[in-house]
Design an enzyme around this catalytic site. Structure first.
Site, PDB file in Angstrom:
ATOM      1  N   ILE A 126      39.275  42.297  30.276  1.00 21.44           N
ATOM      2  CA  ILE A 126      38.512  41.718  29.177  1.00 21.44           C
ATOM      3  C   ILE A 126      37.102  41.379  29.676  1.00 21.44           C
ATOM      4  CG2 ILE A 126      38.432  39.907  27.428  1.00 21.44           C
ATOM      5  CD1 ILE A 126      40.892  41.766  27.229  1.00 21.44           C
ATOM      6  N   SER A 179      49.145  38.022  31.790  1.00 15.84           N
ATOM      7  CA  SER A 179      48.207  39.048  32.245  1.00 15.84           C
ATOM      8  C   SER A 179      48.942  40.366  32.423  1.00 15.84           C
ATOM      9  CB  SER A 179      47.567  38.641  33.576  1.00 15.84           C
ATOM     10  OG  SER A 179      46.866  39.725  34.167  1.00 15.84           O
ATOM     11  N   ALA A 212      52.900  36.948  40.483  1.00 13.74           N
ATOM     12  CA  ALA A 212      54.130  36.151  40.412  1.00 13.74           C
ATOM     13  C   ALA A 212      54.019  35.074  39.344  1.00 13.74           C
ATOM     14  CB  ALA A 212      54.425  35.525  41.770  1.00 13.74           C
ATOM     15  N   LYS A 219      52.121  35.062  36.643  1.00 11.24           N
ATOM     16  CA  LYS A 219      52.062  35.623  35.288  1.00 11.24           C
ATOM     17  C   LYS A 219      53.360  36.331  34.905  1.00 11.24           C
ATOM     18  CE  LYS A 219      47.973  34.084  34.412  1.00 11.24           C
ATOM     19  NZ  LYS A 219      47.803  33.003  33.405  1.00 11.24           N
ATOM     20  N   ALA A 223      39.659  25.789  27.798  1.00 13.11           N
ATOM     21  CA  ALA A 223      38.911  26.291  26.639  1.00 13.11           C
ATOM     22  C   ALA A 223      37.409  26.080  26.736  1.00 13.11           C
ATOM     23  CB  ALA A 223      39.435  25.625  25.365  1.00 13.11           C
ATOM     24  N   SER A 224      36.915  25.757  27.907  1.00 12.77           N
ATOM     25  CA  SER A 224      35.482  25.479  28.029  1.00 12.77           C
ATOM     26  C   SER A 224      34.642  26.747  28.169  1.00 12.77           C
ATOM     27  CB  SER A 224      35.217  24.557  29.223  1.00 12.77           C
ATOM     28  OG  SER A 224      35.621  25.175  30.439  1.00 12.77           O
ATOM     29  N   ARG A 225      35.279  27.880  28.469  1.00 16.28           N
ATOM     30  CA  ARG A 225      34.534  29.129  28.630  1.00 16.28           C
ATOM     31  C   ARG A 225      35.464  30.327  28.502  1.00 16.28           C
ATOM     32  NH1 ARG A 225      33.552  29.961  35.115  1.00 16.28           N
ATOM     33  NH2 ARG A 225      35.648  29.391  35.791  1.00 16.28           N
ATOM     34  N   TYR A 275      49.094  35.653  41.944  1.00 10.28           N
ATOM     35  CA  TYR A 275      48.735  35.699  40.527  1.00 10.28           C
ATOM     36  C   TYR A 275      49.775  36.489  39.727  1.00 10.28           C
ATOM     37  CZ  TYR A 275      45.717  36.200  36.399  1.00 10.28           C
ATOM     38  OH  TYR A 275      45.198  36.158  35.130  1.00 10.28           O
TER      39      TYR A 275
END
Length: 247
Positions: free
Chosen positions: A188, A142, A157, A159, A13-15, A155
């Protein structure tokens, strides 16, 4: 939106999307635990922004792929607040490369960071939440987990596995009053997409019926809905936030 619970842990949650989720949930009155792995300064900046707006936040640093650290962090939250009402498994990594050149270590690094960490969070949250027979978890997957993507076998696999795993947790936890859902964002607008060349952005945009990239706030609002009381009869669902790119 209405929330019966009081607090939430947001990993990564830092960015980016994670930071937006943290700020959005704080605006609804939840105490937000802002997780970071290496971006402590950024996490503290998110906390400061939340508090400046009148919200409540704490920063908690740990690597989500480290099982002992994740378990310890949830215990610390419960010791502090007496409960963990909500969890957003958002943290993740990419290590892209064509499948025929991808080493097993490159594949497993992403599985560990994305899928295994989400499993740990789901499992530990179930242990805690079932004591009060209340809770809601949202896993950030995703669009790639639904469609696949060249150069992202690992990635995809991780998600795709997240989507299927969430359904299993939803089935097991339903009688305890705990809900598990997934969100699959499309493209996004974040720091990661900002570095793309204009022609690459244009090529992606041409595939999106709504004709634009999504905003982090649009993902955050979807997360808030699935955590909130307004989705009290929704579990095991996969909510697509992709502008119609994959239906």
């Amino acid at each position: 939106m209405k929330f019966t619970g009081s607090n939430v842990l947001v990993t990564g949650a830092s960015r980016g999307i994670g930071a937006e989720i943290a700020k959005d949930l704080a605006a609804f009155g939840l105490k937000v635990w802002v997780n970071f792995r290496s971006g402590e300064a950024e996490a503290n900046a998110v906390k400061a922004e939340i508090e400046a707006a009148g919200g409540k936040a704490e920063v908690i640093g740990f690597d989500v792929s480290n099982e002992d650290a994740f378990v310890s962090a949830i215990k610390s939250i419960v010791q502090s607040d007496g409960e963990l009402s909500y969890l957003v498994n958002n943290a993740g990594i990419t290590k892209d490369g064509l499948a025929m050149r991808m080493k097993s270590e490159q594949f497993m690094d992403v599985i560990e960071a994305n899928l295994k960490s989400t499993f740990i969070g789901c499992r530990e949250s179930l242990k805690v939440m079932r004591k009060k027979r209340f809770g809601s978890v949202v896993n950030i997957a995703s669009i790639v987990g639904e469609t696949g993507n060249a150069g992202q076998t690992n990635y995809a696999a991780s998600k795709g596995g997240t989507i299927a795993m969430t359904k299993s947790f939803a089935i097991e936890a339903a009688t305890s009053g705990i809900r598990y859902n997934t969100i699959t964002p499309g493209f996004i607008a974040t720091e990661m997409t900002e570095v793309l060349k204009d022609e690459v952005k244009d090529a992606f945009t041409a595939k999106i019926p709504m004709g634009r990239f999504g905003q982090p706030s649009e993902v955050a609002d979807a997360v808030a809905f699935l955590l909130s009381d307004h989705s009290s009869y929704i579990t095991g669902e996969t909510l697509k936030v992709n502008g119609g790119m994959f239906m």
